[in-house]
Design a protein around this motif. Structure first.
Motif, PDB file in Angstrom:
ATOM      1  N   UNK A 256      17.627  -3.155   4.566  1.00  0.00           N
ATOM      2  CA  UNK A 256      16.316  -2.891   5.138  1.00  0.00           C
ATOM      3  C   UNK A 256      15.524  -2.019   4.178  1.00  0.00           C
ATOM      4  N   UNK A 257      14.239  -2.337   4.018  1.00  0.00           N
ATOM      5  CA  UNK A 257      13.359  -1.582   3.125  1.00  0.00           C
ATOM      6  C   UNK A 257      12.158  -1.099   3.923  1.00  0.00           C
ATOM      7  N   UNK A 258      11.938   0.215   3.897  1.00  0.00           N
ATOM      8  CA  UNK A 258      10.848   0.802   4.667  1.00  0.00           C
ATOM      9  C   UNK A 258       9.717   1.283   3.788  1.00  0.00           C
ATOM     10  N   UNK A 259       8.510   0.807   4.056  1.00  0.00           N
ATOM     11  CA  UNK A 259       7.291   1.281   3.393  1.00  0.00           C
ATOM     12  C   UNK A 259       6.247   1.438   4.500  1.00  0.00           C
ATOM     13  N   UNK A 260       5.378   0.452   4.687  1.00  0.00           N
ATOM     14  CA  UNK A 260       4.545   0.378   5.893  1.00  0.00           C
ATOM     15  C   UNK A 260       5.114  -0.749   6.732  1.00  0.00           C
ATOM     16  N   UNK A 261       5.962  -0.388   7.676  1.00  0.00           N
ATOM     17  CA  UNK A 261       6.794  -1.353   8.362  1.00  0.00           C
ATOM     18  C   UNK A 261       8.127  -1.484   7.655  1.00  0.00           C
ATOM     19  N   UNK A 262       8.933  -2.432   8.094  1.00  0.00           N
ATOM     20  CA  UNK A 262      10.281  -2.613   7.536  1.00  0.00           C
ATOM     21  C   UNK A 262      10.485  -4.077   7.174  1.00  0.00           C
ATOM     22  N   UNK A 263      10.911  -4.327   5.938  1.00  0.00           N
ATOM     23  CA  UNK A 263      11.281  -5.666   5.469  1.00  0.00           C
ATOM     24  C   UNK A 263      12.796  -5.743   5.377  1.00  0.00           C
ATOM     25  N   UNK A 264      13.281  -6.982   5.314  1.00  0.00           N
ATOM     26  CA  UNK A 264      14.729  -7.201   5.206  1.00  0.00           C
ATOM     27  C   UNK A 264      15.004  -8.071   3.990  1.00  0.00           C
ATOM     28  N   UNK A 265      15.977  -7.664   3.165  1.00  0.00           N
ATOM     29  CA  UNK A 265      16.322  -8.385   1.950  1.00  0.00           C
ATOM     30  C   UNK A 265      17.707  -8.987   2.121  1.00  0.00           C
ATOM     31  N   UNK A 266      17.805 -10.302   1.976  1.00  0.00           N
ATOM     32  CA  UNK A 266      19.088 -10.976   2.103  1.00  0.00           C
ATOM     33  C   UNK A 266      20.025 -10.544   0.974  1.00  0.00           C
ATOM     34  N   UNK A 267      21.293 -10.300   1.317  1.00  0.00           N
ATOM     35  CA  UNK A 267      22.236  -9.783   0.333  1.00  0.00           C
ATOM     36  C   UNK A 267      22.602 -10.775  -0.744  1.00  0.00           C
ATOM     37  N   UNK A 268      22.517 -12.085  -0.482  1.00  0.00           N
ATOM     38  CA  UNK A 268      22.909 -13.084  -1.470  1.00  0.00           C
ATOM     39  C   UNK A 268      21.706 -13.687  -2.182  1.00  0.00           C
ATOM     40  N   UNK A 269      20.765 -14.200  -1.406  1.00  0.00           N
ATOM     41  CA  UNK A 269      19.636 -14.892  -2.021  1.00  0.00           C
ATOM     42  C   UNK A 269      18.516 -13.961  -2.451  1.00  0.00           C
ATOM     43  N   UNK A 270      18.534 -12.695  -1.959  1.00  0.00           N
ATOM     44  CA  UNK A 270      17.470 -11.719  -2.197  1.00  0.00           C
ATOM     45  C   UNK A 270      16.144 -12.168  -1.575  1.00  0.00           C
ATOM     46  N   UNK A 271      16.210 -13.111  -0.646  1.00  0.00           N
ATOM     47  CA  UNK A 271      15.001 -13.527   0.068  1.00  0.00           C
ATOM     48  C   UNK A 271      14.506 -12.389   0.959  1.00  0.00           C
ATOM     49  N   UNK A 272      13.189 -12.203   0.970  1.00  0.00           N
ATOM     50  CA  UNK A 272      12.589 -11.088   1.703  1.00  0.00           C
ATOM     51  C   UNK A 272      11.961 -11.588   2.996  1.00  0.00           C
ATOM     52  N   UNK A 273      12.346 -10.952   4.114  1.00  0.00           N
ATOM     53  CA  UNK A 273      11.681 -11.172   5.403  1.00  0.00           C
ATOM     54  C   UNK A 273      10.674 -10.041   5.571  1.00  0.00           C
TER      55      UNK A 273
ATOM     56  N   UNK B 142       0.812  -1.217   0.000  1.00  0.00           N
ATOM     57  CA  UNK B 142       0.000   0.000   0.000  1.00  0.00           C
ATOM     58  C   UNK B 142       0.845   1.268   0.000  1.00  0.00           C
ATOM     59  N   UNK B 143       2.176   1.127   0.025  1.00  0.00           N
ATOM     60  CA  UNK B 143       3.035   2.299   0.120  1.00  0.00           C
ATOM     61  C   UNK B 143       4.212   2.197  -0.847  1.00  0.00           C
ATOM     62  N   UNK B 144       4.790   3.358  -1.144  1.00  0.00           N
ATOM     63  CA  UNK B 144       6.051   3.382  -1.864  1.00  0.00           C
ATOM     64  C   UNK B 144       7.179   2.968  -0.918  1.00  0.00           C
ATOM     65  N   UNK B 145       8.214   2.377  -1.468  1.00  0.00           N
ATOM     66  CA  UNK B 145       9.399   2.048  -0.677  1.00  0.00           C
ATOM     67  C   UNK B 145      10.244   3.311  -0.600  1.00  0.00           C
ATOM     68  N   UNK B 146      10.065   4.054   0.480  1.00  0.00           N
ATOM     69  CA  UNK B 146      10.702   5.361   0.615  1.00  0.00           C
ATOM     70  C   UNK B 146      12.099   5.293   1.214  1.00  0.00           C
ATOM     71  N   UNK B 147      12.444   4.186   1.874  1.00  0.00           N
ATOM     72  CA  UNK B 147      13.719   4.118   2.586  1.00  0.00           C
ATOM     73  C   UNK B 147      14.399   2.784   2.328  1.00  0.00           C
ATOM     74  N   UNK B 148      15.692   2.828   2.020  1.00  0.00           N
ATOM     75  CA  UNK B 148      16.522   1.644   1.850  1.00  0.00           C
ATOM     76  C   UNK B 148      17.812   1.853   2.627  1.00  0.00           C
ATOM     77  N   UNK B 149      18.197   0.853   3.425  1.00  0.00           N
ATOM     78  CA  UNK B 149      19.394   0.995   4.266  1.00  0.00           C
ATOM     79  C   UNK B 149      20.230  -0.279   4.200  1.00  0.00           C
ATOM     80  N   UNK B 150      21.429  -0.228   3.567  1.00  0.00           N
ATOM     81  CA  UNK B 150      22.328  -1.385   3.583  1.00  0.00           C
ATOM     82  C   UNK B 150      22.879  -1.621   4.991  1.00  0.00           C
ATOM     83  N   UNK B 151      23.018  -2.894   5.369  1.00  0.00           N
ATOM     84  CA  UNK B 151      23.548  -3.275   6.670  1.00  0.00           C
ATOM     85  C   UNK B 151      24.927  -3.899   6.508  1.00  0.00           C
ATOM     86  N   UNK B 152      25.703  -3.956   7.591  1.00  0.00           N
ATOM     87  CA  UNK B 152      27.068  -4.495   7.481  1.00  0.00           C
ATOM     88  C   UNK B 152      27.128  -5.933   6.990  1.00  0.00           C
ATOM     89  N   UNK B 153      26.096  -6.735   7.223  1.00  0.00           N
ATOM     90  CA  UNK B 153      26.132  -8.134   6.797  1.00  0.00           C
ATOM     91  C   UNK B 153      25.747  -8.316   5.328  1.00  0.00           C
TER      92      UNK B 153
END
Length: 293
Positions: A128-145, A113-124
């Motif tokens: 992190x992707x912020x829209x309504x709440x925050x999802x996490x994208x794995x750096x290798x598999x691109x699997x989304x939590x 329901x929202x645009x992905x307004x925020x993206x934040x790379x992590x040290x691992x």
């Protein structure tokens, strides 16, 4: 003034292939190689500042190797040079300029329901992707939590920034400070005086500028903070609206009471749900808990 150079205006020009694809600039980023990424309402551009070349990526219904949406709202580049592009309806495109590969990711409800307004790379390597709440994208598999930080479920997230091993989150309801376990330590909102909160409650940008402190951008102006060390607040039965930070200083998505914070203002009580910034951080917290009286 002496020693200053006149600014160079860069705008979209259909006759110039090296011009930006659009004029409504939503986000800008300089990657580790010195390239400048510009997210616009008509795609994304990567400017090679050394070769003076421009790579423009636009949407097309005729090819799966183009953007899934022309409106690019955010951009982040990982250590391998791959760009994550935040789009509308909870969509994220992952572009590898070295190979030309493009992967399309779709977040789950309620992120759609929202645009992905925020993206934040992590040290691992994850993002992190912020829209309504925050999802996490794995750096290798691109699997989304889908719900990587349970304490932020339902929050409209506009900005993300690292805070040591914790997190600063800009939302429509103010700026939140989270510890490494994902617990909300404090929420800043518009104060009744200039020094008691942010300039306006919706926070659209957060940047940490070394000795200049943490800068927060809102629709009503900007504010700079000298953030104190993170520590849990001492519980107090005082309800929201009775603290020096004003009547809207601690609206949350739950019915949690307000907690006075050292240095003025107020915040919500830490949530029980954690998300774990790193294994080392979890071990440190376990040792602290074990040694606590």
């Amino acid at each position: 003034m002496d020693g200053e150079h006149a600014p160079t205006l860069i705008q979209h020009d259909p006759a110039l292939p090296v011009s930006p694809s659009g004029d409504a600039v939503r986000a800008m980023l300089r990657d580790r190689s010195g390239n400048v990424w510009i997210a616009t309402e008509r795609g994304v551009n990567r400017h090679d500042t050394q070769a003076r070349a421009v790579l423009s990526v636009l949407p097309s219904p005729l090819s799966p190797l183009t953007l899934s949406d022309q409106n690019v709202h955010s951009v982040a580049v990982d250590r391998q040079g791959r760009a994550r592009l935040g789009l509308g309806q909870g969509r994220i495109d992952v572009l590898d300029p070295a190979t030309g590969a493009l992967h399309r990711l779709q977040l789950e409800d309620p992120q759609t329901a929202r645009e992905v307004q925020a993206l934040l790379p992590l040290p691992d390597g994850s993002v992190l992707a912020g829209a309504r709440g925050v999802a996490r994208i794995d750096g290798r598999s691109l699997e989304v939590t889908p719900s990587a930080i349970p304490a932020l479920e339902g929050e409209v997230v506009n900005a993300l920034a690292r805070d040591g091993d914790g997190l600063l989150v800009g939302t429509q309801e103010g700026m939140l400070r989270l510890d490494a376990a994902g617990r909300v330590l404090r929420r800043w909102q518009r104060g009744i005086t200039p020094d008691s909160g942010t300039a306006d409650t919706p926070v659209h940008g957060i940047d940490q500028i070394g000795a200049a402190g943490t800068w927060v951008g809102t629709a009503g102006g900007s504010a700079s903070f000298r953030l104190p060390p993170r520590y849990p607040a001492v519980p107090s039965p005082s309800p929201c609206g009775t603290t020096p930070a004003g009547p809207t200083a601690c609206r949350t998505t739950t019915s949690a009471p307000c907690w006075p914070m050292r240095g003025g203002g107020s915040g919500s009580a830490p949530s029980a749900a954690g998300w774990g910034w790193s294994a080392a951080g979890r071990r440190r917290r376990a040792r602290r808990r074990a040694s606590a009286p």
